[in-house]
Write a protein that holds these residues in place. Structure first.
Motif, mmCIF file in Angstrom:
data_model
loop_
_atom_site.group_PDB
_atom_site.id
_atom_site.type_symbol
_atom_site.label_atom_id
_atom_site.label_comp_id
_atom_site.label_asym_id
_atom_site.label_seq_id
_atom_site.Cartn_x
_atom_site.Cartn_y
_atom_site.Cartn_z
ATOM 1 N N LEU A 1 0.827 -1.201 0.000
ATOM 2 C CA LEU A 1 0.000 0.000 0.000
ATOM 3 C C LEU A 1 0.865 1.256 0.000
ATOM 4 O O LEU A 1 0.637 2.189 -0.784
ATOM 5 C CB LEU A 1 -0.923 -0.001 1.215
ATOM 6 C CG LEU A 1 -1.680 1.306 1.489
ATOM 7 C CD1 LEU A 1 -2.614 1.639 0.334
ATOM 8 C CD2 LEU A 1 -2.441 1.223 2.805
ATOM 9 N N SER B 1 -6.224 11.229 6.270
ATOM 10 C CA SER B 1 -6.648 10.092 5.454
ATOM 11 C C SER B 1 -6.278 8.794 6.151
ATOM 12 O O SER B 1 -5.165 8.641 6.645
ATOM 13 C CB SER B 1 -5.970 10.138 4.075
ATOM 14 O OG SER B 1 -6.262 11.342 3.403
ATOM 15 N N CYS B 2 -7.212 7.863 6.160
ATOM 16 C CA CYS B 2 -7.045 6.576 6.846
ATOM 17 C C CYS B 2 -7.175 5.436 5.840
ATOM 18 O O CYS B 2 -8.031 5.476 4.945
ATOM 19 C CB CYS B 2 -8.108 6.456 7.934
ATOM 20 S SG CYS B 2 -8.319 4.806 8.614
ATOM 21 N N PHE B 3 -6.333 4.413 6.014
ATOM 22 C CA PHE B 3 -6.383 3.219 5.179
ATOM 23 C C PHE B 3 -6.476 1.998 6.089
ATOM 24 O O PHE B 3 -5.588 1.760 6.918
ATOM 25 C CB PHE B 3 -5.140 3.119 4.296
ATOM 26 C CG PHE B 3 -4.995 4.263 3.329
ATOM 27 C CD1 PHE B 3 -5.467 4.157 2.032
ATOM 28 C CD2 PHE B 3 -4.414 5.465 3.729
ATOM 29 C CE1 PHE B 3 -5.361 5.222 1.149
ATOM 30 C CE2 PHE B 3 -4.297 6.532 2.853
ATOM 31 C CZ PHE B 3 -4.770 6.406 1.554
ATOM 32 N N GLU B 4 -7.563 1.249 5.940
ATOM 33 C CA GLU B 4 -7.777 0.035 6.733
ATOM 34 C C GLU B 4 -7.573 -1.185 5.832
ATOM 35 O O GLU B 4 -8.221 -1.320 4.790
ATOM 36 C CB GLU B 4 -9.180 0.027 7.325
ATOM 37 C CG GLU B 4 -9.526 -1.228 8.094
ATOM 38 C CD GLU B 4 -8.593 -1.505 9.266
ATOM 39 O OE1 GLU B 4 -8.479 -2.679 9.655
ATOM 40 O OE2 GLU B 4 -7.996 -0.542 9.806
ATOM 41 N N THR C 1 -11.489 7.908 4.226
ATOM 42 C CA THR C 1 -11.225 6.544 4.686
ATOM 43 C C THR C 1 -11.271 5.611 3.484
ATOM 44 O O THR C 1 -12.182 5.703 2.658
ATOM 45 C CB THR C 1 -12.266 6.096 5.729
ATOM 46 O OG1 THR C 1 -12.187 6.945 6.879
ATOM 47 C CG2 THR C 1 -12.018 4.658 6.160
ATOM 48 N N THR C 2 -10.278 4.728 3.399
ATOM 49 C CA THR C 2 -10.204 3.757 2.306
ATOM 50 C C THR C 2 -10.006 2.367 2.879
ATOM 51 O O THR C 2 -9.178 2.174 3.776
ATOM 52 C CB THR C 2 -9.037 4.089 1.354
ATOM 53 O OG1 THR C 2 -9.232 5.383 0.788
ATOM 54 C CG2 THR C 2 -8.922 3.060 0.238
ATOM 55 N N VAL D 1 -8.635 -1.296 2.076
ATOM 56 C CA VAL D 1 -7.716 -1.981 1.164
ATOM 57 C C VAL D 1 -7.903 -3.477 1.413
ATOM 58 O O VAL D 1 -7.452 -4.000 2.437
ATOM 59 C CB VAL D 1 -6.259 -1.559 1.421
ATOM 60 C CG1 VAL D 1 -5.331 -2.164 0.373
ATOM 61 C CG2 VAL D 1 -6.137 -0.035 1.434
#
Length: 246
Positions: A14, A52-55, A80-81, A83
């Protein structure tokens, strides 16, 4: 690939994709940011003029916790995304609101490729109360004016009710940039074009290990060790010594 090693491998993939897309150049980068309690951690967070957040949900994960995580993350972060591994993609699309981004961890788990299916847009659930959970009580007191204010967070939040989303966001971004500046800078200076698992070690705010001394398998093991240590307390000195360069 076992479940413990899937997470750092996906995280490195990522960050490589975000780096290629020039999303990291002006951002403070954080890994495993605690949001609303120790049991709730955002896998990757970027702070610039927005949050920005990526889970990440690997092939070894389930989606059981995702609705609750999204309920929290979409109240704290502008974007928020999720993945997700290919096998989760249809379920994720059905679960997430339209403003939540969707990325796919495609291909072999040992070398996943990131495919963007939907870019995140601004959350419609942003909350001053949830945003300010990212601040420790002493920093919140300082933001609210300092002297004469109560010490307990619950009492401080009564004073923060009139704060705007913009002011709360600015206070949180300033705090995160200050707190994670050194680790984020170490990551940026160490990671090459493609981010490796060992580069994740530089995102540990209090890391004591030189990432360059480890290969990716050792780096994955260290990442797992650090995470477990946070859950079960201080590891014995002989274990720490085995992982730490003196």
């Amino acid at each position: 690939m076992n479940s413990e090693k899937a997470e750092p491998t996906a995280k490195a993939a990522l960050l490589s994709a975000l780096k290629m897309a020039r999303k990291l150049s002006r951002s403070t980068v954080m890994s495993e940011l605690v949001v609303g309690g120790q049991s709730n951690r955002a896998d990757i967070v970027l702070a610039n003029d927005r949050l920005s957040c990526f889970e990440i949900k690997t092939h070894a994960d389930t989606l059981v916790r995702l609705p609750k995580q999204l309920d929290t993350f979409t109240r704290c972060f502008d974007e928020t995304t999720v993945v997700a591994a290919s096998k989760h993609l249809s379920a994720v699309r059905a679960l997430v609101p339209d403003f939540v981004g969707v990325m796919e961890l495609a291909g072999a788990p040992k070398a996943p490729e990131i495919i963007v299916h939907r870019q995140a847009s601004t959350s419609s659930h942003l909350s001053v109360e949830f945003l300010l959970q990212l601040l420790p009580a002493d920093r919140l007191r300082l933001v609210l004016g300092g002297r004469g204010l109560p010490k307990k967070r619950a009492d401080l939040m009564q004073h923060a009710q009139a704060m705007s989303i913009e002011d709360a966001r600015a206070a949180v971004i300033a705090f995160l940039r200050d707190r994670y500046r050194v680790s984020s800078k170490a990551f940026a200076s160490g990671a090459q074009r493609s981010v490796k698992c060992k580069d994740l070690l530089r995102l540990r705010r209090l890391h004591r290990i030189e990432a360059s001394t480890l290969d990716d398998n050792e780096a994955q093991e260290w990442e797992i060790f650090q995470y477990v240590g946070q859950s079960f307390g201080q590891a014995p000195p002989e274990i720490i010594k085995a992982f730490t360069k003196v």
